[in-house]
Scaffold this motif. Structure first.
Motif, PDB file in Angstrom:
ATOM      1  N   SER A 294      -9.095   3.088   3.204  1.00 25.09           N
ATOM      2  CA  SER A 294     -10.395   2.445   3.429  1.00 25.09           C
ATOM      3  C   SER A 294     -10.727   1.558   2.243  1.00 25.09           C
ATOM      4  CB  SER A 294     -11.505   3.498   3.594  1.00 25.09           C
ATOM      5  OG  SER A 294     -11.283   4.346   4.697  1.00 25.09           O
TER       6      SER A 294
ATOM      7  N   HIS B 147     -10.864  -0.204   7.520  1.00 24.98           N
ATOM      8  CA  HIS B 147     -10.228   1.110   7.575  1.00 24.98           C
ATOM      9  C   HIS B 147      -8.873   1.020   8.258  1.00 24.98           C
ATOM     10  CE1 HIS B 147     -13.926   3.219   6.382  1.00 24.98           C
ATOM     11  NE2 HIS B 147     -14.558   2.332   7.134  1.00 24.98           N
TER      12      HIS B 147
ATOM     13  N   LYS C 290     -10.049   5.387  11.441  1.00 30.25           N
ATOM     14  CA  LYS C 290     -11.231   4.751  12.031  1.00 30.25           C
ATOM     15  C   LYS C 290     -12.033   5.747  12.849  1.00 30.25           C
ATOM     16  CE  LYS C 290      -9.815  -0.096  12.289  1.00 30.25           C
ATOM     17  NZ  LYS C 290      -9.374  -1.204  13.177  1.00 30.25           N
TER      18      LYS C 290
END
Length: 125
Positions: free
Chosen positions: A49, A60, A65
């Motif tokens: 991230s 991300h 995610k």
């Protein structure tokens, strides 16, 4: 002395949560793009991230995610990684890294100037 220090790692059961912190000293963190990377045994280090320095936009990896959130508190010179719904495959050493710039680009290790020492995250029942 310019450095990054990670904290917050540990052992958690699958489905659990952890929040990692990355505290900077010796430079103004808010001017740097910051990314969390991780490295599992026998695997290459991968970007997880990223958060920009300019407007706080984030990026991300597909594998995290919807589960991980990155944020920054410039007043505290700290970046956080909130990890929810953890899976065994999230087990790794997590590192934060910083580079001068405005926006997140590809989640690669290239061009990162400062690195922390890493914090272990283990997801296991």
């Amino acid at each position: 002395q310019l450095q990054l220090v990670e904290s917050g790692g540990g052992l958690v059961q699958p489905g659990g949560s952890l929040r990692l912190s990355c505290a900077a000293s010796g430079f103004t963190f808010g001017r740097y793009v910051t990314t969390w990377f991780r490295q599992a045994p026998g695997k290459e280090r991968e970007g997880v991230s990223c958060i920009s320095s300019s407007d706080g936009t984030t990026k991300h990896a597909n594998s995290v995610k919807g589960r991980f959130t990155i944020s920054r508190d410039n007043a505290k010179n700290t970046v956080y990684l909130q990890m929810n719904s953890l899976k065994p495959e999230d087990t790794a050493i997590y590192y934060c890294a910083a580079r001068r710039g405005d926006f997140c680009t590809a989640l690669t290790t290239a061009s990162y100037t400062y690195w922390g020492q890493g914090t272990q995250v283990t997801v296991s029942s």
